[in-house]
Design a protein around this motif. Structure first.
Motif, short mmCIF file in Angstrom:
data_model
loop_
_atom_site.label_atom_id
_atom_site.label_comp_id
_atom_site.label_asym_id
_atom_site.label_seq_id
_atom_site.Cartn_x
_atom_site.Cartn_y
_atom_site.Cartn_z
N UNK A 91 0.83 -1.21 0.00
CA UNK A 91 0.00 0.00 0.00
C UNK A 91 0.86 1.25 0.00
N UNK A 131 1.18 3.17 -3.11
CA UNK A 131 0.00 3.92 -3.55
C UNK A 131 -0.11 5.26 -2.84
N UNK A 132 0.61 5.40 -1.74
CA UNK A 132 0.49 6.62 -0.94
C UNK A 132 1.33 7.72 -1.55
N UNK A 182 -0.67 17.20 4.23
CA UNK A 182 -1.27 16.01 3.66
C UNK A 182 -2.59 16.46 3.05
N UNK A 194 -16.83 11.59 -2.37
CA UNK A 194 -16.22 10.48 -3.10
C UNK A 194 -14.73 10.59 -3.24
N UNK A 204 -11.02 12.11 -4.58
CA UNK A 204 -10.49 12.40 -5.91
C UNK A 204 -9.21 11.63 -6.09
N UNK A 205 -8.78 11.52 -7.33
CA UNK A 205 -7.53 10.81 -7.55
C UNK A 205 -6.41 11.53 -6.84
N UNK A 253 -14.82 5.27 -6.65
CA UNK A 253 -13.99 6.44 -6.88
C UNK A 253 -12.68 6.29 -6.14
N UNK A 254 -11.82 7.25 -6.30
CA UNK A 254 -10.54 7.19 -5.60
C UNK A 254 -10.73 7.35 -4.09
N UNK A 255 -9.76 6.88 -3.37
CA UNK A 255 -9.82 7.03 -1.91
C UNK A 255 -9.12 8.32 -1.49
N UNK A 256 -9.70 8.98 -0.54
CA UNK A 256 -9.04 10.18 -0.02
C UNK A 256 -7.70 9.80 0.61
N UNK A 257 -7.68 8.66 1.25
CA UNK A 257 -6.42 8.14 1.77
C UNK A 257 -6.28 6.70 1.27
N UNK A 258 -5.33 6.46 0.39
CA UNK A 258 -5.24 5.13 -0.26
C UNK A 258 -5.01 3.98 0.72
N UNK A 259 -4.64 4.28 1.95
CA UNK A 259 -4.41 3.17 2.90
C UNK A 259 -5.67 2.34 3.10
N UNK A 260 -6.83 2.93 2.89
CA UNK A 260 -8.07 2.18 3.11
C UNK A 260 -8.35 1.20 1.98
N UNK A 317 -6.32 -1.22 1.50
CA UNK A 317 -5.70 -2.46 1.95
C UNK A 317 -6.69 -3.27 2.79
N UNK A 353 -5.30 -6.01 -1.79
CA UNK A 353 -5.18 -4.54 -1.88
C UNK A 353 -5.94 -4.07 -3.11
N UNK A 360 -6.35 -0.89 -5.52
CA UNK A 360 -5.80 0.42 -5.88
C UNK A 360 -6.96 1.26 -6.40
N UNK A 361 -7.37 2.19 -5.57
CA UNK A 361 -8.56 2.98 -5.89
C UNK A 361 -8.35 3.94 -7.05
N UNK A 362 -7.08 4.10 -7.46
CA UNK A 362 -6.81 4.96 -8.61
C UNK A 362 -6.97 4.19 -9.92
N UNK A 363 -7.23 2.91 -9.82
CA UNK A 363 -7.41 2.08 -11.00
C UNK A 363 -8.90 1.76 -11.17
N UNK A 364 -9.24 1.35 -12.37
CA UNK A 364 -10.61 0.92 -12.64
C UNK A 364 -11.62 2.00 -12.26
#
Lengths: 305, 227
Positions: free
Chosen positions: A270, A273-274, A281, A289, A291-292, B104-111, B113, B131, B133-137
């Motif tokens: 993970x 991805x961060x 931050x 929802x 955003x990217x 949609x994308x995650x505000x914090x990608x850790x979620x 996992x 895992x 990846x919320x930036x995909x699909x």
């Protein structure tokens, strides 16, 4: 009815003796009280001495309590003496004793009170401005920084309703729990992804607001005291504010590096991805929802990583 | 009417008014969605099956028909709009989630996992993943996160332009959906474990929070682990 010279002399003599007795009782009780405050209760006062900032706050509490004890005891001793000795009988209908002021006592009273108040003002001001790591957030440009060459940087990220922790010195990993090494200076970079929260690690003596888009920096140095501490949100932040807490531990340096290495390995998938560690931050600006990430910024805010 | 009678009428009327107001307030405060109770079968005493679906709109007949929310299938096979689930302690809970909402994308990608499940993974449309990846699909639609259980499960989202995209719940299998399954262990500490979604999906609310994000029965609830 005017008092005779003899009666006046007796009253004066009584006042003098009583005054010395009150003073003696007060002095003895105050000395006992001070010893109890400084040496018996003091070491157990909150928030403890797990860190420099906690120890500093405990020192402040000790000083303030030590200053309060003699004042409190003077009021109590004088009040008790009066209750015991100056009560009127049921049949007494006479006037009270004619009292005269004692300029020396009044002078001592005024000077002592002024000295006490001035000391507290000076002490409080000194404690506020001196760089002893009081553990509060100093904003994005800290006025005071510790002199330690090596600091452990922990980014505290608050959001409704959880704290997570970023570790830029460990590959930028992010964890949902926090362990800290003993005898180490820590830099907390506190921010929020949504609304205002507050990072309050009570036993560490650290408390810093978590504001969106703001990097609120707080420092402290852990002692060799190991143990558990609580992290709470101290800003009413929504329906689950009360559930926004978790526990951390101060552990030995070797235990910390073992934990951190394990977490780094566990979070490797993970971590990529961060976003890199940032001074802020910055959450997405796209509203519901999310955003990217990193996001476009329709509001013109600077997004730096 | 004498003075005493008038005083009595005033006092009784005031008491009734106060009582009605208090009844209304506490009635509102004590309003909770129903709890769906999941019990193990006699042949598998330490496992329960939980079937959930999450929809873009819970639909008419509910307090907030336009809010996204969760349904649980009860013992009679009926979908109940709720986020309160009762499960036994010391039990493996097999959860199947039908995801009908867009992602949609995650505000914090850790979620993205998966943690706290058996194997720390989920089976998404037949494929095991640990895992997302919320930036995909099409990103992550919602998450099921129960901090005190260590449980964190992201739910993969759909394209909002699917031809059979479900508009109002409860949706059916004829609608476009993803299927995600996972198992977690309830442990031996009976407690009401709070869970929530970490995808701010309260459209129209500040930063997407508030509204359904802050309302039990929509994006916040409890796993009620009982002895």
């Amino acid at each position: 009815m005017a008092m005779t010279e003899e009666a006046m002399r007796e009253r004066k003599e009584y006042a003098k003796k009583a005054g010395w007795k009150i003073f003696a009782i007060w002095l003895v009780l105050s000395l006992i009280g001070e010893v109890l405050v400084l040496y018996v209760w003091g070491p157990h006062m909150p928030p403890g001495d797990m860190t420099t900032s906690a120890a500093s706050q405990q020192f402040d509490f000790k000083v303030l309590t030590a200053m309060v004890v003699p004042v409190l005891l003077m009021v109590w001793v004088y009040g008790a003496w009066s209750l015991i000795n100056f009560h009127a009988t049921k049949t007494d209908r006479g006037d009270g004793i004619p009292l005269r002021g004692n300029r020396r006592v009044q002078g001592i009273w005024y000077v002592t009170s002024a000295a006490l108040v001035l000391f507290l003002a000076g002490f409080g001001t000194y404690e506020l401005i001196n760089g002893n790591g009081v553990g509060s957030g100093e904003g994005p440009s800290p006025i005071w920084k510790p002199t330690a060459k090596h600091m452990l940087v922990v980014q505290v990220i608050a959001q409704q309703w959880r704290f997570t922790y970023r570790w830029p010195q460990f590959g930028g990993m992010e964890t949902t729990s926090i362990d800290l090494p003993a005898d180490t200076t820590i830099q907390f970079d506190v921010t929020s992804l949504d609304v205002i929260h507050d990072f309050w690690a009570y036993q560490l003596g650290v408390k810093a607001d978590a504001n969106p888009d703001v990097n609120n920096v707080a420092y402290t140095t852990t002692s060799n005291q190991l143990g558990r501490f609580t992290v709470r949100c101290d800003e009413l932040c929504g329906i689950w504010h009360g559930a926004m807490y978790n526990y951390g531990h101060v552990v030995s340096k070797s235990a910390f590096y073992t934990w951190a290495s394990n977490m780094e390995a566990q979070n490797a998938s993970v971590t990529k991805l961060l976003p890199p560690f940032a001074t802020t931050y910055t959450p997405s600006y796209s509203g519901a929802g999310g955003g990217y990430y990193p996001s476009y910024d329709p509001n013109g805010h600077a997004v730096t990583y | 009417m004498n003075k005493g009678a008038r005083i009595s009428i005033v006092l009784v009327s005031a008491a009734v008014a106060v009582g009605l107001i208090l009844f209304g307030i506490f009635g509102y405060l004590r309003t909770y969605p129903p709890t769906v109770v999941f019990t193990p079968s006699p042949t598998q005493p330490h496992t329960v099956d939980v079937t959930l679906q999450v929809d873009p709109d819970v639909g008419p007949g509910h307090a907030h028909p336009a809010w996204p929310g969760w349904f649980a299938k009860n013992a009679q096979g009926k979908w109940v709009q709720t986020t309160l689930y009762q499960v036994p302690e010391r039990t493996y809970v097999h959860v199947t989630v039908y995801e009908y909402d867009s992602g949609g994308p995650l505000r914090n990608p850790i979620w993205g996992k998966v943690t706290g499940t058996v194997g720390n993974d989920v089976v998404l449309n037949g494929k095991t993943v640990s895992l997302l990846d919320a930036a995909q699909g099409f990103g992550v639609g919602h998450t099921i996160v129960a901090p005190a259980l260590g449980l964190s499960v992201p739910v993969w989202g759909l394209s909002g332009t699917e031809k059979t995209f479900c508009q109002t719940g409860p949706c059916t299998l004829s609608n476009a959906h993803n299927v995600e399954t996972f198992t977690f262990y309830t442990g031996n500490h009976p407690h009401n474990y709070r869970w929530q979604c970490f995808i701010p999906c309260g459209a129209g609310y500040l930063n997407g929070n508030g509204g359904p994000m802050a309302t039990t029965g929509y994006m916040a609830g409890f796993w009620k682990v009982v002895a």
